[in-house]
Design a protein around this motif. Structure first.
Motif, PDB file in Angstrom:
ATOM      1  N   GLY A 174      -0.930  60.209  34.075  1.00 51.50           N
ATOM      2  CA  GLY A 174      -1.848  60.544  35.150  1.00 51.50           C
ATOM      3  C   GLY A 174      -1.589  61.912  35.753  1.00 51.50           C
ATOM      4  N   PRO A 175      -2.461  62.317  36.677  1.00 50.22           N
ATOM      5  CA  PRO A 175      -2.435  63.684  37.202  1.00 50.22           C
ATOM      6  C   PRO A 175      -1.296  63.998  38.166  1.00 50.22           C
ATOM      7  CG  PRO A 175      -4.090  62.403  38.344  1.00 50.22           C
ATOM      8  CD  PRO A 175      -3.553  61.532  37.234  1.00 50.22           C
ATOM      9  N   GLN A 176      -0.539  63.009  38.594  1.00 54.28           N
ATOM     10  CA  GLN A 176       0.515  63.295  39.558  1.00 54.28           C
ATOM     11  C   GLN A 176       1.736  63.982  38.937  1.00 54.28           C
ATOM     12  OE1 GLN A 176      -0.537  60.309  38.388  1.00 54.28           O
ATOM     13  NE2 GLN A 176       0.518  58.683  39.446  1.00 54.28           N
ATOM     14  N   ILE A 177       1.838  64.056  37.616  1.00 56.17           N
ATOM     15  CA  ILE A 177       2.931  64.782  36.965  1.00 56.17           C
ATOM     16  C   ILE A 177       2.330  65.908  36.133  1.00 56.17           C
ATOM     17  CG2 ILE A 177       3.023  63.092  35.078  1.00 56.17           C
ATOM     18  CD1 ILE A 177       6.073  63.772  34.854  1.00 56.17           C
ATOM     19  N   GLN A 178       2.920  67.099  36.287  1.00 50.48           N
ATOM     20  CA  GLN A 178       2.416  68.275  35.585  1.00 50.48           C
ATOM     21  C   GLN A 178       3.570  69.042  34.949  1.00 50.48           C
ATOM     22  OE1 GLN A 178       0.158  70.737  38.313  1.00 50.48           O
ATOM     23  NE2 GLN A 178      -0.451  68.933  39.456  1.00 50.48           N
ATOM     24  N   TRP A 179       3.336  69.527  33.755  1.00 51.29           N
ATOM     25  CA  TRP A 179       4.293  70.378  33.059  1.00 51.29           C
ATOM     26  C   TRP A 179       3.923  71.817  33.398  1.00 51.29           C
ATOM     27  CZ3 TRP A 179       3.815  71.187  27.100  1.00 51.29           C
ATOM     28  CH2 TRP A 179       4.829  72.028  26.642  1.00 51.29           C
ATOM     29  N   VAL A 180       4.856  72.570  33.971  1.00 45.63           N
ATOM     30  CA  VAL A 180       4.597  73.954  34.349  1.00 45.63           C
ATOM     31  C   VAL A 180       4.885  74.879  33.171  1.00 45.63           C
ATOM     32  CG1 VAL A 180       5.207  75.836  35.935  1.00 45.63           C
ATOM     33  CG2 VAL A 180       5.085  73.465  36.777  1.00 45.63           C
ATOM     34  N   ASN A 181       6.120  74.844  32.661  1.00 43.61           N
ATOM     35  CA  ASN A 181       6.490  75.635  31.491  1.00 43.61           C
ATOM     36  C   ASN A 181       7.874  75.211  31.020  1.00 43.61           C
ATOM     37  OD1 ASN A 181       8.099  76.807  33.453  1.00 43.61           O
ATOM     38  ND2 ASN A 181       7.292  78.855  33.216  1.00 43.61           N
ATOM     39  N   SER A 182       8.275  75.769  29.886  1.00 41.27           N
ATOM     40  CA  SER A 182       9.593  75.466  29.318  1.00 41.27           C
ATOM     41  C   SER A 182      10.194  76.730  28.739  1.00 41.27           C
ATOM     42  CB  SER A 182       9.485  74.403  28.222  1.00 41.27           C
ATOM     43  OG  SER A 182       9.044  73.179  28.755  1.00 41.27           O
ATOM     44  N   PHE A 183      11.525  76.755  28.697  1.00 37.33           N
ATOM     45  CA  PHE A 183      12.271  77.873  28.148  1.00 37.33           C
ATOM     46  C   PHE A 183      13.145  77.340  27.022  1.00 37.33           C
ATOM     47  CE2 PHE A 183      11.377  78.560  32.591  1.00 37.33           C
ATOM     48  CZ  PHE A 183      10.827  79.824  32.602  1.00 37.33           C
ATOM     49  N   VAL A 184      12.934  77.865  25.821  1.00 40.12           N
ATOM     50  CA  VAL A 184      13.690  77.431  24.644  1.00 40.12           C
ATOM     51  C   VAL A 184      14.880  78.372  24.474  1.00 40.12           C
ATOM     52  CG1 VAL A 184      13.601  77.002  22.164  1.00 40.12           C
ATOM     53  CG2 VAL A 184      11.558  76.572  23.584  1.00 40.12           C
ATOM     54  N   THR A 185      16.077  77.787  24.421  1.00 40.14           N
ATOM     55  CA  THR A 185      17.308  78.546  24.189  1.00 40.14           C
ATOM     56  C   THR A 185      17.924  78.033  22.887  1.00 40.14           C
ATOM     57  OG1 THR A 185      18.749  77.041  25.451  1.00 40.14           O
ATOM     58  CG2 THR A 185      17.592  78.770  26.699  1.00 40.14           C
ATOM     59  N   PRO A 186      19.019  78.595  22.441  1.00 42.20           N
ATOM     60  CA  PRO A 186      19.549  78.179  21.139  1.00 42.20           C
ATOM     61  C   PRO A 186      19.736  76.668  20.964  1.00 42.20           C
ATOM     62  CG  PRO A 186      20.632  80.181  21.806  1.00 42.20           C
ATOM     63  CD  PRO A 186      19.780  79.736  22.981  1.00 42.20           C
ATOM     64  N   ASP A 187      20.257  75.977  21.972  1.00 36.94           N
ATOM     65  CA  ASP A 187      20.536  74.548  21.815  1.00 36.94           C
ATOM     66  C   ASP A 187      20.011  73.679  22.949  1.00 36.94           C
ATOM     67  OD1 ASP A 187      21.979  74.574  19.300  1.00 36.94           O
ATOM     68  OD2 ASP A 187      23.541  75.667  20.382  1.00 36.94           O
ATOM     69  N   LYS A 188      19.152  74.234  23.773  1.00 32.38           N
ATOM     70  CA  LYS A 188      18.582  73.468  24.887  1.00 32.38           C
ATOM     71  C   LYS A 188      17.171  73.946  25.170  1.00 32.38           C
ATOM     72  CE  LYS A 188      22.995  72.722  27.185  1.00 32.38           C
ATOM     73  NZ  LYS A 188      23.786  72.883  28.409  1.00 32.38           N
ATOM     74  N   ILE A 189      16.410  73.073  25.798  1.00 33.12           N
ATOM     75  CA  ILE A 189      15.112  73.449  26.331  1.00 33.12           C
ATOM     76  C   ILE A 189      15.139  73.096  27.812  1.00 33.12           C
ATOM     77  CG2 ILE A 189      12.619  73.051  26.282  1.00 33.12           C
ATOM     78  CD1 ILE A 189      12.836  72.455  23.306  1.00 33.12           C
ATOM     79  N   TYR A 190      14.778  74.064  28.639  1.00 33.97           N
ATOM     80  CA  TYR A 190      14.713  73.868  30.081  1.00 33.97           C
ATOM     81  C   TYR A 190      13.242  73.801  30.465  1.00 33.97           C
ATOM     82  CZ  TYR A 190      19.603  75.258  30.009  1.00 33.97           C
ATOM     83  OH  TYR A 190      20.956  75.328  29.749  1.00 33.97           O
ATOM     84  N   CYS A 191      12.852  72.715  31.118  1.00 39.29           N
ATOM     85  CA  CYS A 191      11.459  72.490  31.470  1.00 39.29           C
ATOM     86  C   CYS A 191      11.291  72.434  32.981  1.00 39.29           C
ATOM     87  CB  CYS A 191      10.964  71.174  30.873  1.00 39.29           C
ATOM     88  SG  CYS A 191      11.179  71.045  29.086  1.00 39.29           S
ATOM     89  N   VAL A 192      10.155  72.922  33.449  1.00 37.37           N
ATOM     90  CA  VAL A 192       9.818  72.840  34.863  1.00 37.37           C
ATOM     91  C   VAL A 192       8.617  71.908  34.986  1.00 37.37           C
ATOM     92  CG1 VAL A 192       9.093  74.134  36.903  1.00 37.37           C
ATOM     93  CG2 VAL A 192      10.676  75.179  35.259  1.00 37.37           C
ATOM     94  N   TYR A 193       8.782  70.901  35.830  1.00 38.62           N
ATOM     95  CA  TYR A 193       7.729  69.915  36.058  1.00 38.62           C
ATOM     96  C   TYR A 193       7.466  69.760  37.547  1.00 38.62           C
ATOM     97  CZ  TYR A 193       7.443  68.108  31.300  1.00 38.62           C
ATOM     98  OH  TYR A 193       7.213  67.974  29.960  1.00 38.62           O
ATOM     99  N   ILE A 194       6.253  69.407  37.879  1.00 41.38           N
ATOM    100  CA  ILE A 194       5.893  68.997  39.230  1.00 41.38           C
ATOM    101  C   ILE A 194       5.601  67.514  39.142  1.00 41.38           C
ATOM    102  CG2 ILE A 194       4.196  69.230  41.083  1.00 41.38           C
ATOM    103  CD1 ILE A 194       3.781  72.146  40.059  1.00 41.38           C
TER     104      ILE A 194
END
Length: 90
Positions: free
Chosen positions: A36-56
């Motif tokens: 549903g609309p109450q969760i949103q993916w803002v963006n993600s940053f891919v690094t060598p062994d991790k992905i960092y994601c920003v969510y609302i």
């Protein structure tokens, strides 16, 4: 609405192909649509062994539910307390 940074430990993440990243993104968007609309993916940053994601999202539980339904790791979920950038110094 609260914002969260999610750390996903994915060995070799930086070596994922554009097609693999597209597939992961499509899976994520499908889960978001179901949640549903109450969760949103803002963006993600891919690094060598991790992905960092920003969510609302309304809470950490919903962020973790997204990870569970999508089959993504969510090794840490941290609320964003403040945002700073170079203009903060002015």
């Amino acid at each position: 609405m609260p914002k969260y940074v999610i750390e996903r430990e994915i060995p070799g993440a930086g070596s994922l192909s554009a097609e693999q990243l597209k597939a992961i993104s499509q899976t994520s968007c499908g889960v978001l649509s179901n949640l549903g609309p109450q969760i949103q993916w803002v963006n993600s940053f891919v690094t060598p062994d991790k992905i960092y994601c920003v969510y609302i999202a309304p809470n950490e539980a919903m962020v973790r539910e997204h990870a569970m339904q999508g089959g993504f790791p969510a090794n840490s979920v941290s609320p964003v307390i403040a945002t700073i950038d170079p203009t903060t110094a002015e």
